[in-house]
Enzyme design. Structure first.
Site, PDB file in Angstrom:
ATOM      1  N   CYS A   1      23.517  53.936  37.670  1.00  0.00           N
ATOM      2  CA  CYS A   1      22.267  53.276  37.250  1.00  0.00           C
ATOM      3  C   CYS A   1      21.053  54.177  37.499  1.00  0.00           C
ATOM      4  CB  CYS A   1      22.091  51.974  38.024  1.00  0.00           C
ATOM      5  SG  CYS A   1      20.531  51.168  37.676  1.00  0.00           S
TER       6      CYS A   1
ATOM      7  N   PHE B   1      25.754  49.866  41.754  1.00  0.00           N
ATOM      8  CA  PHE B   1      25.000  50.592  40.732  1.00  0.00           C
ATOM      9  C   PHE B   1      25.899  51.495  39.880  1.00  0.00           C
ATOM     10  CE2 PHE B   1      21.456  49.858  43.841  1.00  0.00           C
ATOM     11  CZ  PHE B   1      20.649  49.109  42.995  1.00  0.00           C
TER      12      PHE B   1
ATOM     13  N   THR C   1      19.125  41.991  36.095  1.00  0.00           N
ATOM     14  CA  THR C   1      19.790  42.433  37.330  1.00  0.00           C
ATOM     15  C   THR C   1      18.898  42.217  38.556  1.00  0.00           C
ATOM     16  OG1 THR C   1      18.995  44.617  36.742  1.00  0.00           O
ATOM     17  CG2 THR C   1      21.326  44.188  36.353  1.00  0.00           C
TER      18      THR C   1
HETATM   19  C1  HEM Z   1      19.763  45.339  41.248  1.00  0.00           C
HETATM   20  C2  HEM Z   1      19.460  45.889  40.089  1.00  0.00           C
HETATM   21  C3  HEM Z   1      20.390  46.688  39.230  1.00  0.00           C
HETATM   22  C4  HEM Z   1      21.766  46.762  39.233  1.00  0.00           C
HETATM   23  C5  HEM Z   1      22.748  46.035  40.151  1.00  0.00           C
HETATM   24  C6  HEM Z   1      22.146  47.700  38.177  1.00  0.00           C
HETATM   25  C7  HEM Z   1      23.459  48.043  37.888  1.00  0.00           C
HETATM   26  C8  HEM Z   1      23.822  48.963  36.916  1.00  0.00           C
HETATM   27  C9  HEM Z   1      25.183  49.371  36.630  1.00  0.00           C
HETATM   28  C10 HEM Z   1      26.446  48.843  37.349  1.00  0.00           C
HETATM   29  C11 HEM Z   1      25.131  50.281  35.639  1.00  0.00           C
HETATM   30  C12 HEM Z   1      26.351  51.023  35.000  1.00  0.00           C
HETATM   31  C13 HEM Z   1      26.522  52.348  35.746  1.00  0.00           C
HETATM   32  C14 HEM Z   1      27.816  53.064  35.431  1.00  0.00           C
HETATM   33  O1  HEM Z   1      28.406  52.863  34.364  1.00  0.00           O
HETATM   34  O2  HEM Z   1      28.250  53.870  36.300  1.00  0.00           O
HETATM   35  C15 HEM Z   1      23.736  50.451  35.268  1.00  0.00           C
HETATM   36  C16 HEM Z   1      23.279  51.289  34.273  1.00  0.00           C
HETATM   37  C17 HEM Z   1      21.956  51.368  33.882  1.00  0.00           C
HETATM   38  N1  HEM Z   1      20.863  50.780  34.487  1.00  0.00           N
HETATM   39 FE1  HEM Z   1      20.930  49.557  36.092  1.00  0.00          FE
HETATM   40  N2  HEM Z   1      21.009  48.160  37.572  1.00  0.00           N
HETATM   41  C18 HEM Z   1      19.919  47.576  38.170  1.00  0.00           C
HETATM   42  C19 HEM Z   1      18.578  47.776  37.879  1.00  0.00           C
HETATM   43  C20 HEM Z   1      18.119  48.582  36.869  1.00  0.00           C
HETATM   44  C21 HEM Z   1      16.712  48.807  36.555  1.00  0.00           C
HETATM   45  C22 HEM Z   1      15.541  48.200  37.324  1.00  0.00           C
HETATM   46  C23 HEM Z   1      16.683  49.636  35.466  1.00  0.00           C
HETATM   47  C24 HEM Z   1      15.511  50.204  34.718  1.00  0.00           C
HETATM   48  C25 HEM Z   1      14.255  50.015  35.006  1.00  0.00           C
HETATM   49  C26 HEM Z   1      18.060  49.943  35.103  1.00  0.00           C
HETATM   50  C27 HEM Z   1      18.438  50.743  34.060  1.00  0.00           C
HETATM   51  C28 HEM Z   1      19.734  51.116  33.788  1.00  0.00           C
HETATM   52  C29 HEM Z   1      20.102  51.992  32.668  1.00  0.00           C
HETATM   53  C30 HEM Z   1      19.133  52.607  31.654  1.00  0.00           C
HETATM   54  C31 HEM Z   1      21.489  52.157  32.735  1.00  0.00           C
HETATM   55  C32 HEM Z   1      22.377  53.006  31.812  1.00  0.00           C
HETATM   56  C33 HEM Z   1      22.500  54.396  32.411  1.00  0.00           C
HETATM   57  C34 HEM Z   1      23.409  55.316  31.594  1.00  0.00           C
HETATM   58  O3  HEM Z   1      24.253  54.831  30.851  1.00  0.00           O
HETATM   59  O4  HEM Z   1      23.257  56.532  31.760  1.00  0.00           O
HETATM   60  N3  HEM Z   1      18.898  49.290  35.978  1.00  0.00           N
HETATM   61  N4  HEM Z   1      22.955  49.645  36.087  1.00  0.00           N
END
Ligand code: HEM
Length: 206
Positions: free
Chosen positions: A154, A147, A20
Protein backbone atom coordinates in the site's frame (compact mmCIF):
# COMPACT_ATOMS: atom_id res chain seq x y z
CA UNK A 1 0.02 9.41 -18.86
CA UNK A 2 -3.27 10.19 -20.57
CA UNK A 3 -5.98 12.21 -18.87
CA UNK A 4 -7.96 8.94 -18.51
CA UNK A 5 -5.00 7.36 -16.68
CA UNK A 6 -4.87 10.31 -14.30
CA UNK A 7 -8.61 10.02 -13.67
CA UNK A 8 -8.28 6.28 -12.95
CA UNK A 9 -5.41 6.95 -10.50
CA UNK A 10 -7.55 9.54 -8.69
CA UNK A 11 -10.43 7.06 -8.42
CA UNK A 12 -8.06 4.36 -7.12
CA UNK A 13 -6.67 6.69 -4.45
CA UNK A 14 -10.16 7.68 -3.37
CA UNK A 15 -11.49 4.11 -3.19
CA UNK A 16 -8.33 2.54 -1.69
CA UNK A 17 -7.81 5.39 0.78
CA UNK A 18 -11.22 6.43 2.05
CA UNK A 19 -13.10 3.26 3.04
CA UNK A 20 -10.03 1.54 4.55
CA UNK A 21 -9.20 4.40 6.90
CA UNK A 22 -12.88 4.92 7.75
CA UNK A 23 -13.29 1.30 8.91
CA UNK A 24 -10.03 1.49 10.87
CA UNK A 25 -11.43 4.47 12.82
CA UNK A 26 -14.78 2.73 13.24
CA UNK A 27 -13.23 -0.44 14.73
CA UNK A 28 -10.97 1.66 16.93
CA UNK A 29 -14.00 3.47 18.38
CA UNK A 30 -15.79 0.15 18.90
CA UNK A 31 -12.84 -1.56 20.60
CA UNK A 32 -12.05 1.45 22.80
CA UNK A 33 -15.71 1.43 23.84
CA UNK A 34 -15.42 -2.26 24.74
CA UNK A 35 -12.16 -1.63 26.62
CA UNK A 36 -12.65 1.68 28.47
CA UNK A 37 -9.40 1.20 30.41
CA UNK A 38 -7.51 1.53 27.09
CA UNK A 39 -9.69 4.47 26.07
CA UNK A 40 -8.65 6.22 29.32
CA UNK A 41 -4.96 5.38 28.78
CA UNK A 42 -5.08 6.70 25.21
CA UNK A 43 -6.83 9.91 26.30
CA UNK A 44 -4.30 10.47 29.10
CA UNK A 45 -1.47 10.19 26.58
CA UNK A 46 -3.11 12.56 24.11
CA UNK A 47 -3.96 15.18 26.74
CA UNK A 48 -0.47 14.96 28.26
CA UNK A 49 1.15 15.54 24.86
CA UNK A 50 -1.22 18.09 23.32
CA UNK A 51 -3.69 19.28 25.96
CA UNK A 52 -6.75 20.36 24.05
CA UNK A 53 -4.82 21.97 21.21
CA UNK A 54 -4.73 20.54 17.69
CA UNK A 55 -1.92 17.94 17.47
CA UNK A 56 0.96 18.94 15.24
CA UNK A 57 2.71 16.58 12.81
CA UNK A 58 5.92 16.08 14.85
CA UNK A 59 3.99 15.40 18.04
CA UNK A 60 2.02 12.57 16.46
CA UNK A 61 5.17 10.47 16.14
CA UNK A 62 5.56 10.60 19.95
CA UNK A 63 2.29 8.74 20.50
CA UNK A 64 2.93 5.26 21.92
CA UNK A 65 -0.33 4.01 23.42
CA UNK A 66 -2.45 5.29 20.53
CA UNK A 67 -0.07 3.58 18.08
CA UNK A 68 -0.22 0.27 19.94
CA UNK A 69 -4.01 0.47 19.94
CA UNK A 70 -4.17 1.19 16.20
CA UNK A 71 -1.85 -1.73 15.41
CA UNK A 72 -3.91 -4.00 17.63
CA UNK A 73 -7.13 -2.95 15.91
CA UNK A 74 -5.50 -3.45 12.50
CA UNK A 75 -4.39 -6.94 13.45
CA UNK A 76 -7.77 -8.06 14.77
CA UNK A 77 -9.86 -6.23 12.16
CA UNK A 78 -7.72 -5.60 9.05
CA UNK A 79 -9.73 -3.35 6.68
CA UNK A 80 -8.77 -5.51 3.67
CA UNK A 81 -9.10 -9.22 4.48
CA UNK A 82 -6.98 -10.49 1.57
CA UNK A 83 -4.75 -9.43 -1.30
CA UNK A 84 -3.81 -11.36 -4.39
CA UNK A 85 -1.04 -12.07 -6.88
CA UNK A 86 -0.88 -13.84 -10.26
CA UNK A 87 2.22 -15.80 -11.31
CA UNK A 88 3.60 -14.66 -14.68
CA UNK A 89 5.75 -17.81 -15.06
CA UNK A 90 6.01 -21.19 -13.37
CA UNK A 91 7.49 -20.70 -9.91
CA UNK A 92 8.12 -22.54 -6.68
CA UNK A 93 6.64 -21.11 -3.50
CA UNK A 94 7.85 -23.15 -0.53
CA UNK A 95 7.24 -26.78 -1.54
CA UNK A 96 4.52 -25.94 -4.04
CA UNK A 97 5.11 -25.45 -7.77
CA UNK A 98 2.65 -22.97 -9.26
CA UNK A 99 2.07 -22.89 -13.02
CA UNK A 100 2.18 -19.63 -14.94
CA UNK A 101 -1.06 -17.65 -14.59
CA UNK A 102 -1.98 -19.08 -11.17
CA UNK A 103 -4.08 -16.77 -9.02
CA UNK A 104 -2.89 -16.72 -5.42
CA UNK A 105 -4.82 -15.18 -2.56
CA UNK A 106 -3.07 -14.19 0.65
CA UNK A 107 -5.65 -14.40 3.48
CA UNK A 108 -4.68 -11.47 5.72
CA UNK A 109 -7.53 -12.09 8.17
CA UNK A 110 -6.60 -15.76 8.73
CA UNK A 111 -2.89 -15.00 9.09
CA UNK A 112 -3.69 -12.23 11.60
CA UNK A 113 -5.73 -14.73 13.66
CA UNK A 114 -3.38 -17.72 13.49
CA UNK A 115 -2.56 -18.93 17.03
CA UNK A 116 0.66 -20.58 15.78
CA UNK A 117 1.92 -17.11 14.85
CA UNK A 118 0.38 -14.91 17.55
CA UNK A 119 -0.07 -17.32 20.47
CA UNK A 120 -3.09 -18.75 22.25
CA UNK A 121 -4.32 -15.28 23.27
CA UNK A 122 -4.57 -14.40 19.56
CA UNK A 123 -8.13 -13.07 19.85
CA UNK A 124 -7.62 -10.96 22.96
CA UNK A 125 -7.42 -7.18 22.84
CA UNK A 126 -3.93 -6.65 24.21
CA UNK A 127 -2.32 -3.57 22.61
CA UNK A 128 0.80 -4.07 24.78
CA UNK A 129 1.74 -6.87 22.37
CA UNK A 130 2.95 -4.04 20.08
CA UNK A 131 4.89 -2.22 22.82
CA UNK A 132 8.19 -3.07 21.14
CA UNK A 133 7.03 -2.54 17.58
CA UNK A 134 5.58 -4.73 14.88
CA UNK A 135 8.57 -7.05 14.39
CA UNK A 136 8.51 -8.23 18.04
CA UNK A 137 4.72 -8.67 18.21
CA UNK A 138 4.57 -12.13 16.62
CA UNK A 139 6.61 -15.32 16.22
CA UNK A 140 6.89 -14.88 12.43
CA UNK A 141 8.31 -11.79 10.78
CA UNK A 142 6.10 -10.54 7.99
CA UNK A 143 2.88 -11.85 9.56
CA UNK A 144 1.42 -8.35 9.97
CA UNK A 145 0.18 -8.00 6.43
CA UNK A 146 -2.59 -5.46 6.53
CA UNK A 147 -0.95 -3.20 3.96
CA UNK A 148 0.07 -6.06 1.64
CA UNK A 149 3.66 -6.92 0.85
CA UNK A 150 6.43 -6.42 -1.68
CA UNK A 151 6.70 -3.84 -4.48
CA UNK A 152 2.90 -3.33 -4.57
CA UNK A 153 2.54 -2.72 -0.83
CA UNK A 154 0.00 0.00 0.00
CA UNK A 155 1.42 3.31 -1.12
CA UNK A 156 -0.77 5.17 1.36
CA UNK A 157 0.23 3.28 4.52
CA UNK A 158 2.10 6.10 6.28
CA UNK A 159 -0.54 8.61 5.32
CA UNK A 160 -3.31 6.29 6.58
CA UNK A 161 -1.65 5.88 10.00
CA UNK A 162 -1.04 9.61 10.23
CA UNK A 163 -4.69 10.35 9.46
CA UNK A 164 -5.85 7.73 11.98
CA UNK A 165 -3.57 9.09 14.74
CA UNK A 166 -4.72 12.65 14.08
CA UNK A 167 -8.41 11.71 14.01
CA UNK A 168 -8.22 9.58 17.18
CA UNK A 169 -6.37 12.36 19.03
CA UNK A 170 -9.02 14.90 18.11
CA UNK A 171 -11.85 12.54 19.11
CA UNK A 172 -10.21 11.56 22.42
CA UNK A 173 -9.54 15.23 23.25
CA UNK A 174 -13.24 16.06 23.00
CA UNK A 175 -15.32 12.96 23.74
CA UNK A 176 -15.76 9.96 26.00
CA UNK A 177 -17.62 7.20 24.22
CA UNK A 178 -19.35 3.88 24.81
CA UNK A 179 -21.36 1.38 22.79
CA UNK A 180 -25.10 1.95 22.55
CA UNK A 181 -27.28 -1.01 23.70
CA UNK A 182 -28.40 -1.50 20.06
CA UNK A 183 -24.84 -2.35 18.91
CA UNK A 184 -24.44 -5.95 17.72
CA UNK A 185 -20.94 -7.28 17.14
CA UNK A 186 -20.93 -8.80 13.65
CA UNK A 187 -17.75 -8.26 11.61
CA UNK A 188 -18.63 -8.65 7.95
CA UNK A 189 -16.49 -8.44 4.82
CA UNK A 190 -17.73 -6.79 1.64
CA UNK A 191 -14.73 -5.18 0.02
CA UNK A 192 -13.63 -4.13 3.53
CA UNK A 193 -14.22 -5.66 6.97
CA UNK A 194 -16.92 -3.60 8.65
CA UNK A 195 -19.59 -3.98 11.35
CA UNK A 196 -22.57 -5.55 9.62
CA UNK A 197 -25.20 -3.61 11.56
CA UNK A 198 -23.26 -0.36 11.90
CA UNK A 199 -21.48 1.10 14.90
CA UNK A 200 -23.93 2.70 17.31
CA UNK A 201 -21.75 4.67 19.72
CA UNK A 202 -22.78 7.20 22.36
CA UNK A 203 -20.48 10.22 22.56
CA UNK A 204 -20.27 12.48 25.60
CA UNK A 205 -18.48 15.82 25.14
CA UNK A 206 -16.37 16.98 28.08
C1 HEM B 1 -5.82 1.52 7.01
C2 HEM B 1 -5.79 1.95 5.76
C3 HEM B 1 -5.35 1.16 4.57
C4 HEM B 1 -5.21 -0.20 4.40
C5 HEM B 1 -5.47 -1.31 5.43
C6 HEM B 1 -4.75 -0.42 3.03
C7 HEM B 1 -4.49 -1.67 2.50
C8 HEM B 1 -4.01 -1.89 1.22
C9 HEM B 1 -3.69 -3.18 0.66
C10 HEM B 1 -3.82 -4.54 1.39
C11 HEM B 1 -3.25 -2.98 -0.60
C12 HEM B 1 -2.76 -4.08 -1.60
C13 HEM B 1 -1.24 -4.19 -1.45
C14 HEM B 1 -0.64 -5.40 -2.15
O1 HEM B 1 -1.22 -5.92 -3.11
O2 HEM B 1 0.46 -5.82 -1.71
C15 HEM B 1 -3.30 -1.55 -0.86
C16 HEM B 1 -2.95 -0.95 -2.05
C17 HEM B 1 -3.10 0.40 -2.31
N1 HEM B 1 -3.45 1.39 -1.41
FE1 HEM B 1 -3.93 1.10 0.53
N2 HEM B 1 -4.63 0.79 2.42
C18 HEM B 1 -4.98 1.78 3.30
C19 HEM B 1 -4.97 3.15 3.09
C20 HEM B 1 -4.66 3.75 1.90
C21 HEM B 1 -4.64 5.19 1.67
C22 HEM B 1 -4.95 6.25 2.73
C23 HEM B 1 -4.32 5.37 0.35
C24 HEM B 1 -4.15 6.64 -0.43
C25 HEM B 1 -4.27 7.85 0.03
C26 HEM B 1 -4.11 4.06 -0.24
C27 HEM B 1 -3.77 3.83 -1.54
C28 HEM B 1 -3.47 2.59 -2.07
C29 HEM B 1 -3.10 2.38 -3.47
C30 HEM B 1 -2.98 3.47 -4.54
C31 HEM B 1 -2.85 1.01 -3.62
C32 HEM B 1 -2.40 0.27 -4.88
C33 HEM B 1 -0.88 0.22 -4.89
C34 HEM B 1 -0.31 -0.54 -6.09
O3 HEM B 1 -1.01 -1.37 -6.66
O4 HEM B 1 0.86 -0.30 -6.39
N3 HEM B 1 -4.32 3.10 0.73
N4 HEM B 1 -3.76 -0.90 0.28
Amino acid sequence: MTIEDVMEECKLFYIAGMETTAVLLTWTMILLSMHPEWQDRAREEVISLFGKTKPEYEGLSRLKTVNMILYKVLRLYPPGIRFSRRTYKEMKIGNVTCPAGAFIEIPILFIHHDPDIWGRDVNDFKPERFAEGISKASKASGAFLLFGWGPRICIGQNFALLEARMAMCMILQRFEFELAPSYTHAPYAVLTLHPMHGAQIKLRAF
